[in-house]
Design an enzyme around this catalytic site. Structure first.
Site, PDB file in Angstrom:
ATOM      1  N   SER A  47       1.913   1.008  -1.550  1.00  0.00           N
ATOM      2  CA  SER A  47       2.450   2.365  -1.410  1.00  0.00           C
ATOM      3  C   SER A  47       1.422   3.216  -0.691  1.00  0.00           C
ATOM      4  O   SER A  47       0.268   2.817  -0.544  1.00  0.00           O
ATOM      5  CB  SER A  47       2.711   2.969  -2.787  1.00  0.00           C
ATOM      6  N   ASP A  48       1.810   4.400  -0.229  1.00  0.00           N
ATOM      7  CA  ASP A  48       0.778   5.356   0.164  1.00  0.00           C
ATOM      8  C   ASP A  48       0.341   6.045  -1.133  1.00  0.00           C
ATOM      9  O   ASP A  48       0.940   5.850  -2.202  1.00  0.00           O
ATOM     10  CB  ASP A  48       1.292   6.343   1.217  1.00  0.00           C
ATOM     11  N   TRP A  49      -0.697   6.819  -1.023  1.00  0.00           N
ATOM     12  CA  TRP A  49      -1.306   7.444  -2.206  1.00  0.00           C
ATOM     13  C   TRP A  49      -0.235   8.157  -3.048  1.00  0.00           C
ATOM     14  O   TRP A  49       0.344   9.141  -2.627  1.00  0.00           O
ATOM     15  CB  TRP A  49      -2.381   8.424  -1.752  1.00  0.00           C
ATOM     16  N   SER A  50       0.013   7.613  -4.196  1.00  0.00           N
ATOM     17  CA  SER A  50       1.004   8.100  -5.168  1.00  0.00           C
ATOM     18  C   SER A  50       2.412   8.323  -4.593  1.00  0.00           C
ATOM     19  O   SER A  50       3.170   9.123  -5.122  1.00  0.00           O
ATOM     20  CB  SER A  50       0.504   9.312  -5.948  1.00  0.00           C
TER      21      SER A  50
END
Ligand code: NOJ
Length: 754
Positions: free
Chosen positions: A294-297
């Site tokens: 994923s990207d950050w969160s």
């Protein structure tokens, strides 16, 4: 009693013995001689669902040694490592730090599964290279690959296994701060560059000098509305397939190990939870074998989008869409075991994701040599080495785009006795760099940077006189302007470093006004009155609107953000030691209101004829339609001409190849390198096609006066386009092919496909 003894000796003891022997045996997953597949199969059988969720969990690390070891938050993360609940850390860097953390995973967790250490290495680890956008302007594919391999080598010695690059987002919007991280506006060129970057970073992944790469941000993050970071995207499938997907696909085909979800939505569904993007296209159609992070969160941010109700729902939607590792939002580690127990997520799907991650841990050799990347000696010898800096200098000189050079003001005449260098940025290491050099680690490599001032001093010594011209905050004053004017009035040439601070490039650096600050324009106007030749050195992480400064200066040198060797590279170009050859891969807008402006636009129903003015055309009333500098444009200290364009078969069958030849001549007095570009146009099709599409390029060396015939071969694939389902079509009919030195100045021929 005797009977019991008999039963024990003959019936139970042998089993106990075998069991004992078995438990003493090295498990298959630890057996170096077993195949990776067998080792993975063995390990997965031994893992609990909590440990599997752990492999899908990536946490932000930071520092774990020294005083930080007593920090409660850091202690909690270490406990998670012991409990097998962390598969990867980002932002743990350096041989010592990574070794310390790895030791806990190996020695203190139940199964001893090594950690993958990841870090954003966007344009170099310690030796900083030009930003990706600038580097792409070199059109020098071997050098681009080399730059990535140097970055990988430095990072690999510092314990890192994985980076979040290359960014493959096509973007037409210089308001978006992240255009600096990509390769510009063209899907064909973006694909070539993406593949080179993957190869440079990964090599064959069979040594200790290469690392895993990440194709990001999947998909279409470059289409964020109005260039605002984290904003939504609303595009058609036709645009997705033809414009945005090609570079991601090229990077996947080049063997990229991982793909990162983007923050945006596609068709109303966040990319992290988008089954069409992840499962249907990436995993099924493209047969991607690596893993998705994923990207950050971005998993938990599906709650903000209004697509997931809570963390559990977010984990469910992300994993069932095919996404795999959760960067920092912790929804997977907290909810996946429960989701599996409730039968909402199939354990086979979890196993598939975990196996993909384990594969790369085995492939990198981490089960057998967990500390092979954490090598203090190698780290010290590699980081910022002489050779690496030499590559960075070459790459930086090759990235500088000469946009204007009236009266051959450049290269600086060797008889010049005084060079006035003006501009706060020219002496400011702080403004030379963007966010992506690891500022957040507290250890960015800025000390070694060569400013423009340093570089010119190295080349010209005392001939250089410096004045500040404007302040750090891009304001100016009469005093600053007067001092600059005084210095300029006795100089042979005046160099003014303008633009915007490097700090304004990268993530979360969207700008509504990507243009030259007013104070710098005021400064240039005052300097112009001296009558001296003025050279603007533009520092920026994106194409700025340069329309107002164009008439105020003789030369414009687009210096982008060039990295560690900035000053030396700029001096190499200004002196003529390197004859500039770069060409911009993003159009320079004429005005902000023109954004997005790009060469591969459609014709519209009312195209404005180039040879006349008029009413009721698709046009602006206050500015031209064309950008100030088009895609593919860049000058040299010499000039080139194109002649004698030929095509092999003006009527071609779909299965034929079309050979295009043209003669390129260096018509000036200096040796140089020209980037010849080939474009096509599909005149009529079932889906409208752009007025030009790049389909080939050559970077060729030409001595002064030399001519070379070059050729390009086009196949049916080059003439095809995607429909909205991802099917490729080559439709018969009329085409055009063009060759030239930029996207506007070209020779052309017609041909027909039947
Ligand atoms: C967010 C950015 O969008 C992404 O490009 C980056 O790799 C991650 N943060 C990790 O730093």
């Amino acid at each position: 009693m005797k009977k019991n003894l008999f039963v024990f000796i003959f019936l139970i003891a042998p089993f106990l013995l075998i069991a004992q022997q078995k438990s003493n045996e090295t498990p298959t997953y630890k057996n170096k001689k077993a195949s990776i597949q067998d080792r993975i199969d063995d390990l997965i059988k031994r893992m609990t669902i909590e440990e599997k969720a752990g492999q899908l969990n990536q946490l932000n690390g930071g520092t774990f040694t020294g005083p930080a070891a007593n920090d409660t938050g850091q202690k909690a993360k270490m406990q998670m490592v012991r409990d097998g609940k962390v598969g990867s850390f980002l932002n743990v860097i350096g041989a010592t730090e990574t070794r310390a953390v790895q030791k806990i995973a190996i020695q203190e967790s139940r199964l001893g599964i090594p950690i993958l250490f990841a870090f954003d290495i966007i344009h170099g680890y310690k030796t900083i290279f030009p930003i990706p956008l600038a580097e792409a302007c070199s059109w020098d594919i071997p050098q681009i690959e080399k730059n990535s391999s140097v970055a990988a080598k430095e990072a690999a010695a510092a314990g890192l296994h994985w980076t979040f690059a290359p960014m493959c987002d096509i973007s037409n919007d210089p308001r978006w701060g992240r255009v600096m991280e990509g390769a510009g506006e063209d899907p064909f060129y973006g694909s070539v560059v993406a593949a080179a970057r993957v190869k440079g970073l990964q090599g064959n992944l069979n040594d200790d000098a290469h690392i895993l790469s990440t194709v990001k941000h999947y998909a279409a993050y470059g289409a964020v509305e109005a260039g605002r970071e984290y904003n939504e995207v609303d595009i058609s499938r036709v645009a997705l397939w033809n414009k945005y997907l090609p570079p991601y696909k090229a990077a996947v085909d080049a063997g990229a190990a991982t793909v990162m979800n983007s923050f945006n939505v596609f068709e109303g569904v966040p990319a992290s939870g988008n089954k069409y993007l992840v499962t249907d296209v990436l995993l099924n159609k493209w047969k991607f074998k690596g893993f998705v992070v994923s990207d950050w969160s971005s998993f938990s941010e599906m709650i903000n989008h209004g697509y997931a109700a809570n963390g559990k729902d977010a984990a469910y939607k992300a994993i069932s869409a095919g996404s795999m590792m959760d960067m920092e939002s912790k929804v997977v580690i907290e909810n996946l075991p429960q989701l599996v127990k409730e039968g909402k997520i199939n354990v086979q799907q979890v196993d598939d994701a975990v196996k993909r991650i384990l594969f790369y841990k085995f492939k990198l050799g981490l089960f057998d040599e967990p500390y092979k990347f954490s090598d203090e000696k190698r780290e010290a010898a590699t980081e910022l080495s002489k050779e690496n800096k030499a590559e960075a200098r070459k790459a930086a000189a090759g990235s500088i785009v000469l946009l204007k050079n009236d009266n051959q003001v450049l290269p600086i005449n060797s008889s010049a006795k005084k060079i006035a260098l003006i501009g706060h940025y020219a002496k400011s290491k702080e403004d030379m760099f963007d966010f992506w050099i690891g500022y957040w680690t507290g250890k960015p490599a800025v000390d070694d940077a060569v400013t423009i001032y340093d570089g010119l001093k190295n080349k010209y010594g005392n001939a250089v006189e410096y004045s500040e011209g404007y302040n750090a905050d891009a304001t100016t004053s009469d005093a600053l302007i007067n001092t600059a004017v005084q210095s300029a009035s006795t100089a042979d040439v005046v160099l003014v470093n303008i633009g915007i601070s490097g700090k304004m490039a990268g993530e979360d650096r969207a700008l509504a006004y990507p243009e030259i600050p007013e104070a710098q324009i005021q400064l240039l106007k005052a300097l112009q009155k001296t009558g001296k030749p003025i050279v603007a050195l533009v520092s920026s992480g994106r194409p700025l609107v340069l329309t107002k400064i164009q008439p105020l200066v003789s030369s414009i040198v687009q210096c982008w953000i060039l990295g560690t060797e900035t000053g030396n590279a700029v001096a190499d170009v200004l002196s003529g030691d390197y004859n500039p050859s770069a060409k911009t891969v993003m159009s320079f807008p004429y005005a902000i209101g023109q954004i997005p402006v790009y060469y591969n636009h459609f014709n519209t129903s009312r195209p404005l004829p180039t040879d006349k003015d008029g009413n009721w055309f698709s046009r602006y009333r206050d500015i031209p339609n064309a950008p100030l500098y088009p895609f593919g444009f860049g000058l040299s200290y010499t000039t080139y001409s194109y002649s004698n364009m030929q095509i092999s078969n003006p009527i071609m069958e779909r299965t034929d190849k079309l050979t295009v030849t043209v003669t390129v001549t260096n018509t000036g007095k200096i040796d140089g390198e020209e980037i010849a570009q080939l474009y096509i146009r599909d005149i009529t099709a079932s889906i409208i096609r752009p007025v030009k599409e790049l389909k080939g390029f050559r970077k060729i060396k030409l001595k002064a006066g030399e001519s070379k015939e070059i050729s390009f071969v086009l196949s049916g694939k080059d003439l095809s386009f995607y429909d909205g389902t991802g099917q490729m079509h080559l439709e018969p009919g009329a085409f055009k092919v063009f060759v030239g030195g930029d996207s506007e100045h070209v020779l052309g021929k017609d041909f027909v496909v039947q």
